[in-house]
Design a protein around this motif. Sequence first.
Motif, PDB file in Angstrom:
ATOM      1  N   GLY A  12     -21.515  -0.220 -33.576  1.00 17.82           N
ATOM      2  CA  GLY A  12     -22.461  -0.400 -32.483  1.00 17.82           C
ATOM      3  C   GLY A  12     -23.232   0.881 -32.235  1.00 17.82           C
ATOM      4  N   ALA A  14     -25.817   2.445 -29.168  1.00 18.95           N
ATOM      5  CA  ALA A  14     -26.479   2.222 -27.877  1.00 18.95           C
ATOM      6  C   ALA A  14     -27.172   3.493 -27.442  1.00 18.95           C
ATOM      7  CB  ALA A  14     -25.452   1.814 -26.834  1.00 18.95           C
ATOM      8  N   HIS A  20     -28.718  -2.707 -26.580  1.00 11.11           N
ATOM      9  CA  HIS A  20     -27.980  -2.237 -27.740  1.00 11.11           C
ATOM     10  C   HIS A  20     -28.835  -2.313 -29.006  1.00 11.11           C
ATOM     11  CE1 HIS A  20     -24.489  -2.101 -25.254  1.00 11.11           C
ATOM     12  NE2 HIS A  20     -23.713  -1.753 -26.288  1.00 11.11           N
ATOM     13  N   SER A  23     -25.034  -4.012 -32.383  1.00 10.19           N
ATOM     14  CA  SER A  23     -23.928  -4.524 -31.576  1.00 10.19           C
ATOM     15  C   SER A  23     -22.886  -5.181 -32.479  1.00 10.19           C
ATOM     16  CB  SER A  23     -24.484  -5.502 -30.546  1.00 10.19           C
ATOM     17  OG  SER A  23     -23.442  -6.000 -29.752  1.00 10.19           O
ATOM     18  N   ASP A  24     -21.716  -4.572 -32.553  1.00  8.42           N
ATOM     19  CA  ASP A  24     -20.570  -5.145 -33.261  1.00  8.42           C
ATOM     20  C   ASP A  24     -20.938  -5.615 -34.669  1.00  8.42           C
ATOM     21  OD1 ASP A  24     -17.948  -5.791 -33.564  1.00  8.42           O
ATOM     22  OD2 ASP A  24     -18.199  -7.810 -32.718  1.00  8.42           O
ATOM     23  N   GLY A 219     -29.989  -6.397 -32.678  1.00  9.32           N
ATOM     24  CA  GLY A 219     -28.844  -5.546 -32.997  1.00  9.32           C
ATOM     25  C   GLY A 219     -27.635  -6.283 -33.510  1.00  9.32           C
ATOM     26  N   THR A 220     -27.762  -7.598 -33.648  1.00  9.71           N
ATOM     27  CA  THR A 220     -26.611  -8.374 -34.110  1.00  9.71           C
ATOM     28  C   THR A 220     -26.908  -8.940 -35.490  1.00  9.71           C
ATOM     29  OG1 THR A 220     -26.106  -8.961 -31.848  1.00  9.71           O
ATOM     30  CG2 THR A 220     -25.082 -10.293 -33.566  1.00  9.71           C
TER      31      THR A 220
END
Lengths: 244, 389
Positions: A12, A14, A20, A23-24, A219-220
Amino acid sequence: MAEPVIQLRGVGKAVPGLPHLLSDVSLSVERGSSVAIMGRSGSGKSTMLSVLGLLDPDFAGEYLLNGQRVDRLSSRACDRLRGTEIGFVFQRFALFAHLSALENVMVPLRHRGGSTERAMRHRAHAALDSVDMGHAARRRPRHLSGGEQQRVAIARALINDPALILADEPTGSLDADTGRTIVSLLLGRVAEQGAALVVVTHEHDVAAEMDDLLRLTRGTLAPGSEVPAPAADHRPPALAEAGA
Amino acid sequence: MNLLRIALQSIAVNWVRTLLAIIALSSSVVGVVTVASAAATIETTVTHRALMADGSPSTLLVSGLNGAEGLTESVEWKAQLQPYVGGGSVARIAQLESATIVSEGRSDSVDISFTEPELTRNHPFEVLGGRWLGGRRDTVAVPVVVNRLEANALDLRLGGAIELRASTAETTLQALVVGVVEDGAHDQRAYVALADADAFLRGNQAQLTTSLEVAAPGLATEDLTRRLNGLSSLRGVRVDWAVQRVDTVGGLRQEVEATRSAFLVVGILGLVAGAVAVANIGLSAVRERSSELSLRRALGARRWHLPAVMVLESQLIAVVAGVVAIAMSWAIYPTLAQQFGAPYGIAAPPYPTAVAAAGILVGMGTALLGGLVPAVHSMRAPIASIMRA
């Protein structure tokens, strides 16, 4: 099963005051395989490449490069790994205008050090020959077409036999035909050297050439054009192997 | 070696920036070398002139021997003082109140020193033509050496016949110009061998005074006065002698030191200006080269490679600027030396190669100082920005 070159687990990123950037994110890319990452502007593609390229050490989660944890490495160690294990190909080629094609290809060798001038030249000539640019070794970028410049950039990215090639819109500044040739060349050279290839692109044709296709949304990371799903059997190998 | 190659490539491609830095740096170094050269020339000139005109350090004048008896007595005084000064010098100098040189119908009132050849032991006169006193006499005429000002005043030529006259004109002296010297004096002067003019001087004894110039390292007025008070073999002639210091080298050197300090400040200010200019050019370059620096990091450059290349660039520029500066300062040195040395007619000191060599080092130091700021700045190049370029 081939050994993964890169493995991201729960990565991740930020920045205070902003959504974010990553993210993950979990991802695994094996030696000799290629992955395309697509996404809109601002989706986190550049951040993703910065993390993968050890250009941005400030992120959360685990990152293994060739089985080695690199997310806690010092800046100096990152510099060393970047010079030996990672090659970059940029949209606008990012060649040094004042250097010849040969000298451009020699830049990573110069910064790596440890070789004689003669050995570096020999190696750079071989790299240029491998992308059919041996005839243009003495020409400067302004005397090369876009496709030729990208070939030189690919030679430069591969000069240190890296385990990972990161390509940021490698065909973004090229016409369709030239773009296809460049992608073909890139895949061929990567396969030949047994490296892993991560390509960020907007172009579906380019993405379709890769072994896996991932999409980055806010971000994913998710497979293809799908929205992120926590347990999807149809996930591409890149995500499934990383446990995403 | 690789970083040196990178620095050379960068210097070559950014030639405008390189040229500006070279101009800024070489101007600074030329300023320093010029200032140092000027200070050295002034010091040499002033020192030499003071030596010629007023004698070496610790030169004292014993005056007060008058008339023919004083002239005779001076021989005894000299004999008694000579052992006292050891390796120093004692020279007798006789003078008439006023004297004139007549040449081809023209006359000039002149300060004539009837002295001994060894006077030059204490006064290193520059012989501009002919010879100094002493040596073999070729004619019956008395040999005379004139200074440059007197030679110019009467247009005297070597070998030219002249006549020396005292104001009372009781006797005259036929003389021959055998030499022209630069004696550092501001007025017209002539020098005549004392031994050759004895009769002439005694013939004008009413105007005659004799002095002894005594020079020896560390000689003090009080010491010499004490010594003179102890002289025992005088012939009972009563004289009111006096001792005074006449050398000016020490005082002039102090004055020159102040000038040198002022010059040094100017030079340092020039260097600071050069360093600021180099820093400014370098900082602009860092901003301009931000993407290049980031790209180099992406291609494997270590963090320290970037400042190392920047410093190497500044040092390469400094070497070129130093060579340019030396060439320029060497070219302008004759003019400079003439400007500061000509008033006294003294040969200028040679080009100060040591100062010039130091100039290159100073230039490199200045470039290093000026280059450090951009070098440190280059370490902060935003490496991740290359992915957004």
